[in-house]
Design a protein around this motif. Structure first.
Motif, PDB file in Angstrom:
ATOM      1  N   ALA A  59       0.846  -1.200   0.000  1.00  0.00           N
ATOM      2  CA  ALA A  59       0.000   0.000   0.000  1.00  0.00           C
ATOM      3  C   ALA A  59       0.882   1.250   0.000  1.00  0.00           C
ATOM      4  N   LEU A  60       0.402   2.321  -0.618  1.00  0.00           N
ATOM      5  CA  LEU A  60       1.199   3.543  -0.767  1.00  0.00           C
ATOM      6  C   LEU A  60       0.416   4.768  -0.304  1.00  0.00           C
ATOM      7  N   PRO A  61       1.131   5.757   0.235  1.00  0.00           N
ATOM      8  CA  PRO A  61       0.469   6.972   0.706  1.00  0.00           C
ATOM      9  C   PRO A  61       0.195   7.967  -0.429  1.00  0.00           C
ATOM     10  N   VAL A  62      -0.918   8.660  -0.332  1.00  0.00           N
ATOM     11  CA  VAL A  62      -1.196   9.785  -1.238  1.00  0.00           C
ATOM     12  C   VAL A  62      -1.586  10.966  -0.352  1.00  0.00           C
ATOM     13  N   ARG A  90      10.883   9.587   6.528  1.00  0.00           N
ATOM     14  CA  ARG A  90      10.437   8.481   7.377  1.00  0.00           C
ATOM     15  C   ARG A  90      11.183   8.528   8.693  1.00  0.00           C
ATOM     16  N   PRO A 285      14.578  10.499   3.380  1.00  0.00           N
ATOM     17  CA  PRO A 285      13.452  11.024   2.603  1.00  0.00           C
ATOM     18  C   PRO A 285      12.466   9.926   2.220  1.00  0.00           C
ATOM     19  N   PRO A 287      10.491   7.820   0.082  1.00  0.00           N
ATOM     20  CA  PRO A 287      10.535   7.644  -1.379  1.00  0.00           C
ATOM     21  C   PRO A 287       9.154   7.445  -2.006  1.00  0.00           C
ATOM     22  N   ASP A 288       8.145   7.214  -1.192  1.00  0.00           N
ATOM     23  CA  ASP A 288       6.807   6.992  -1.752  1.00  0.00           C
ATOM     24  C   ASP A 288       6.055   8.291  -2.017  1.00  0.00           C
ATOM     25  N   LEU A 289       6.628   9.413  -1.585  1.00  0.00           N
ATOM     26  CA  LEU A 289       5.974  10.707  -1.841  1.00  0.00           C
ATOM     27  C   LEU A 289       6.961  11.611  -2.564  1.00  0.00           C
ATOM     28  N   VAL A 290       6.464  12.419  -3.447  1.00  0.00           N
ATOM     29  CA  VAL A 290       7.343  13.373  -4.119  1.00  0.00           C
ATOM     30  C   VAL A 290       7.417  14.635  -3.257  1.00  0.00           C
TER      31      VAL A 290
ATOM     32  N   TYR B 109      -6.793  -6.803  -1.130  1.00  0.00           N
ATOM     33  CA  TYR B 109      -6.927  -5.888  -2.269  1.00  0.00           C
ATOM     34  C   TYR B 109      -6.000  -6.304  -3.403  1.00  0.00           C
ATOM     35  N   ARG B 206       3.108   1.277  -8.747  1.00  0.00           N
ATOM     36  CA  ARG B 206       3.650   0.363  -7.740  1.00  0.00           C
ATOM     37  C   ARG B 206       2.620   0.017  -6.672  1.00  0.00           C
ATOM     38  N   TYR B 207       1.421   0.586  -6.765  1.00  0.00           N
ATOM     39  CA  TYR B 207       0.432   0.320  -5.714  1.00  0.00           C
ATOM     40  C   TYR B 207       0.127  -1.174  -5.660  1.00  0.00           C
ATOM     41  N   SER B 244       1.869   7.980  -5.734  1.00  0.00           N
ATOM     42  CA  SER B 244       2.305   9.372  -5.902  1.00  0.00           C
ATOM     43  C   SER B 244       3.507   9.498  -6.821  1.00  0.00           C
ATOM     44  N   THR B 245       4.229   8.386  -7.043  1.00  0.00           N
ATOM     45  CA  THR B 245       5.394   8.466  -7.921  1.00  0.00           C
ATOM     46  C   THR B 245       5.047   8.040  -9.346  1.00  0.00           C
TER      47      THR B 245
END
Lengths: 493, 499
Positions: A59-62, A90, A285, A287-290, B109, B206-207, B244-245
């Motif tokens: 899962a990734l953050p937005v 982080r 830093p 890496p999952d967010l710009v 998911y 990459r999600y 986001s990337t």
């Protein structure tokens, strides 16, 4: 070390505390900072969760733009400089309430830097520097089950947006710390950034404190105090720590650099377990967010649409309504209260009278009920009407207070309550004279005292009239009629 | 019912299967069944799959067939099966990353790429073997069993997308998804004679990809030929707001761009590709491939990428640093293995001790060290500076050339156990592929012949977001040479005997 109650004046004069506060504030967004789960407080545990805030693999953050907007507002309200770009990092550590094993935070490029706010203690205004304001995510909530066999985790809170506000070490007394927190809370509420409820954890405060001989610029050894969960705890914790450190220094003993926990039950601070302070967070830093560009045009827009600051409002209250500074400060602490004041004055343009009502009665009732103003049925129309009833002589102040309590409880119109309960002032001379005669006749001792020159007895007699009329008598008329009845009695003798 | 035998179905390849499905000469159930049977017979020997989802695959196939029968509009590849690397989340289907710590983890998911496969009507056959958490270059780091190279089962298939490469090479799947952090799609493609695409960082979401090193990870494709690669890339690529990337641009129509002109293309041969660490057989195959490209009208030149030397050490700071953080979530609290209930710290220690294999532990320790207070500047920060230099060097080389060429790997497939004792030797497998991840560039490994009966791969490196250009060259090259038409001997019997 022994529990110490206070410092003597000599030690107080010789040593100076240096205090900086780190305040965490939950932002009142509808959804979490890195996913779209709702943030509603008090929901059934683990019902507001998804792969992102549970830290599931993959899962990734937005980033939630609204959270950035609120954080910006807070930083701008604290007069911070907003850099053209900030980034997320982080913060790595293991804890069961931390689903990813790291917290997304901001390390070396925060959202806001170099701000300030002003506090006023004993009439003296001081500016306290704000070192930085940065964004981060909330952890889950641990619920330790009685008996200590296991701990439950509620991830509803995980990922709620937070800002951390770090002050410069400009605070010198526990009272100043308290004033700083009050002002900060006020600003956050004005900005509609957070409800800042310490009891719900939407505002939390840690303190950095050292003590040094007065007159030096060098800082003493820093101690961090955590676990202060109320305004009182912050004050008490700081007071305790100042005494402890001052005693150590004056005894020539070293202060140990450490993290200490405020122990509410025992009223002391005690060292946190070793591991808690040996953290190396290995920031790097995220890496999952710009990196987040803070376009000056956007920042300007946020600034332009910001609500009025409490300091601005206080000044306006003094200037436009002619209120004493004290009244302005009390009224403006809570934007809802200040708004209520303004709305009432618009209907009933006697600012000082309205201010008195709010400071004495409204705030007392709110405090007793433990409710925010918005949660009560009280409306500006009610207070304005009540004031007018007093002005018109329909009711006196005593009755007005009773009526007000009822309005506060059930939101009915004051005039309606007065009519229904027959609370209107008795201004009918003949009816009141009859009561006055009865009182004079029935209280020979008081009458005798009065006649022998004891003015106080008059108050008692009038009080008896009020009592007989259940407070409805017009006090001035009652006094006049008691005098008349006394004169009649004397004439008869 | 069609007259095509299951064996013949598997010989068709994804493009022809899709065509046959569209013409209704085959049903998806027939195709899926053919692959499931082949897996049943061949997987034990080759170790390609960790989980095969027979019932669900057939259910998906039946659904596609039913929709086709109703005349519904379906994607051009609807009904074609696909294999998915086991670090890509599949809803309801175990996703282990070939690790004990996630042995029984079932995601709730789908990864974005899996959702896109399903939207296109592709049938997920199962999850493929890999080096644990994608850390490795041989497939031997799987916590369960190693995958074996169908060209010689005594040899490794490369890694970390070992199972995906084996599945495609041995026709246990028409095509597959892998992931590439430092060469994990391209090196196994090279070892198994396949086309392996590592897209530009940000091209594919990459999600749902279980993170190894977030700033380097990218999902890619393993196929027999360039046309299939273009098709599969077309399905999985494109912007995803959940990552986001991911780059907010639509992916180009890769299949439509396959026919792009090669004549006049400037090809930069990377001098370091013929250095002393590269096997002679690999160098020979590559030289012949360069002649072919020249024959196709490409303008050949030479370029030196001196920063390549530093890419490997810098990578082994950055990737483990990110991994040490990414793998912190496997703590026994919420999912996966929990090895103790005694206390929180005991649970952490025992769970991670029992759950992670030696290579994963090695990298977590490396990364934790590199990020520690006092070492950050010397390691992580320095490595990031090197990364910028690598990017700059590529950027300037790609101003003079449209594409750069290196061997994909310095060797052909080696024997199981051959490099297992020496992690640094193993790390050198990714010498030519790692710089590409460090720069975020796209690259494709293309089969370019054999050395000692084992496939050799040529790496084509392109400009950022120019996967289409690379695929066009790969396509022209393969159409000329036919290297993609070679298949290993039926692996089932070979593997069976080897056992």
């Amino acid at each position: 070390m022994a529990h110490v109650e206070s410092l003597d004046a000599e030690l107080q004069a010789a040593y100076e505390p240096v205090i900086g506060l780190e305040v965490h504030v939950e932002l009142q967004t509808d959804s979490k900072v890195f996913c779209s789960c709702p943030t509603t407080f008090g929901a059934e545990p683990n019902t507001q969760v998804c792969p992102v805030c549970l830290g599931l693999p993959g899962a990734l953050p937005v980033l939630n733009r609204r959270a950035v907007e609120l954080a910006l507002r807070a930083a701008l309200a604290l007069h911070c400089t907003i850099p053209p770009e900030c980034k997320f990092d982080r913060k790595n550590y293991f804890y069961p309430d931390l689903p990813k094993g790291y917290q997304i935070s901001q390390y070396d490029q925060p959202l806001g830097v170099n701000g300030w706010l002003e506090i006023s203690v004993n009439g003296e205004v001081r500016r306290i520097g704000i070192r930085r304001v940065h964004m981060e995510e909330e952890t889950a909530k641990s619920v330790h089950v009685a008996g200590g066999t296991h701990t439950l985790l509620d991830f509803n809170r995980a990922g709620v947006p937070l800002i951390e506000i770090v002050s410069e070490p400009d605070i010198r007394t526990p009272e100043e710390a308290r004033a700083y927190l009050n002002e900060l809370q006020s600003i956050m509420r004005y900005m509609e950034v957070s409800d800042c409820k310490m009891e719900e954890g939407s505002l939390r405060c840690d303190a950095n404190i050292s003590v040094r001989p007065r007159g030096t610029d060098v800082l003493g050894t820093l101690v961090e105090i955590k676990n202060m969960n109320s305004w009182r705890a912050v004050q008490k914790g700081l007071e305790y720590e100042i005494i402890r450190q001052t005693r150590l220094l004056s005894d020539g003993e070293p202060v140990v650099r450490e993290t200490r926990h405020w122990d509410e039950g025992r009223g002391i601070t005690r060292p946190a377990r070793g591991k808690e302070e040996a953290h190396d967070y290995r920031y790097f830093p995220e890496p999952d967010l710009v990196p987040l560009a803070l376009d000056p045009a956007w920042v300007a827009e946020v600034k332009a649409t910001m609500p009025e600051l409490p300091a601005e409002r206080r000044a306006r209250f003094v200037r436009d309504f002619g209120l004493p500074a004290y009244d302005a400060e009390v009224l403006c602490a809570d934007p809802a209260v200040a708004g209520f004041f303004e709305a009432t004055v618009a209907l009933y343009p006697q600012p000082k009278q309205v201010s008195n009502w709010i400071m004495k009665d409204v705030l007392r009732l709110l405090n007793d009920a433990g409710l925010p103003l918005a949660a009560t049925p009280l409306r500006p129309e009610h207070l304005a009407e009540l004031c007018r009833l007093v002005d018109q002589g329909t009711i006196n102040l005593t009755v007005a207070r009773q009526v007000f309590e009822e309005v506060f409880a059930n939101g009915r119109a004051p005039a309606e309550i007065v009519a229904e309960k027959g609370l209107a002032q008795i201004s009918d001379e003949s009816a009141l004279l009859k009561v006055a005669r009865e009182v004079v006749a029935g209280n020979p001792d008081a009458v005798k005292n009065y006649r022998s020159g004891k003015e106080k007895a008059m108050g008692f007699l009038v009080g008896q009239v009020m009592r007989a009329t259940k407070g409805r008598a017009n006090p001035e008329l009652a006094t006049a009629l008691v005098k008349k009845a006394l004169a009649e009695q004397q004439g008869q003798e | 019912m069609s007259g095509i035998s299951p064996r013949d179905i598997r010989g068709l390849g994804a493009t022809d299967i899709a065509a046959a499905l569209r013409r209704r000469e085959l049903t998806s159930v027939e195709v899926t069944q053919a692959y499931l049977e082949a897996i049943g017979a061949g997987n034990a020997g080759l170790g390609a799959y960790l989980t095969v989802d027979e019932q669900e695959a057939l259910a998906q196939a039946r659904e596609v067939d039913a929709r086709r029968a109703k005349g519904e509009e379906l994607g051009p590849y609807a009904g074609v099966p696909v294999a998915v690397k086991d670090n890509i989340s599949t809803r309801g289907l175990r996703t282990t990353c070939a690790s004990r710590i996630l042995e029984n983890y079932v995601p709730p998911y789908d990864a974005t790429v899996v959702a896109r496969l399903r939207q296109s009507g592709l049938v997920v056959l199962g999850k493929t073997n890999m080096d644990e958490f994608a850390m490795g270059s041989s497939g031997e780091n799987s916590a369960f069993f190693p995958a074996r190279n169908p060209w010689d089962p005594s040899r490794v298939p490369g890694g970390s997308s070992s199972g995906s490469a084996v599945a495609v090479a041995a026709s246990l799947a028409p095509w597959a998804l892998g992931s590439d952090t430092g060469g994990s799609v391209r090196q196994p493609a090279s070892f198994c004679g396949l086309v392996g695409v590592k897209p530009t960082y940000g091209r594919v979401s990459r999600y749902g990809l279980v993170a190894f090193a977030s700033s380097l990870d990218q999902i890619g494709t393993l196929t027999h030929d360039a046309a299939e690669a273009a098709a599969l890339m077309g399905i999985i690529s494109g912007y995803d707001p959940a990552d986001s990337t991911s780059v907010p641009e639509p992916a180009p129509d890769y299949p439509a761009l396959l026919g792009r002109e090669i004549r006049g293309l400037r090809v930069g041969v990377v001098r370091e590709g013929f250095g002393e660490g590269v096997e002679p057989g690999v160098q020979e195959a590559l030289r012949r491939a360069l002649d072919v490209l020249a024959g196709l009208g490409a303008v050949m030149g030479e370029v030196s990428l001196s920063m390549t030397t530093y890419a490997l050490p810098a990578y082994y700071v950055i990737a483990p640093a990110e991994a040490s953080s990414n793998l912190a979530r496997y703590d026994g609290v919420r999912y996966g293995l929990r090895a103790s209930n005694r206390s929180v710290t005991d649970m952490y220690g025992r769970t991670r001790q029992a759950g992670f294999g030696p290579e994963v532990k090695r990298r977590i320790m490396l990364g934790t060290y590199a990020l520690s207070a006092g070492y950050y500047d010397a390691y992580y920060k320095k490595a990031q500076q090197i990364r910028t230099l690598i990017k700059n060097e590529f950027s300037s080389a790609l101003q003079s050339y449209d594409v750069l060429v290196t061997p994909t790997a310095p060797s052909v497939a080696f024997r199981l156990g051959e490099k297992a004792a020496d992690p640094v030797q193993m790390y050198y497998q990714d010498y030519f592929t790692i710089p590409v991840n460090m720069a975020g560039l796209p690259a494709v490994s293309v089969p370019c012949g054999f050395s000692g009966g084992l496939p050799v791969g040529m790496q084509l490196i392109g400009r950022w977001f120019d996967e289409a250009g690379l695929l066009a060259i790969a396509h022209a090259y393969l159409e000329t040479t036919g290297w993609h038409r070679f298949r290993p001997e039926p692996a089932v019997s070979v593997a069976g005997e080897a056992r």
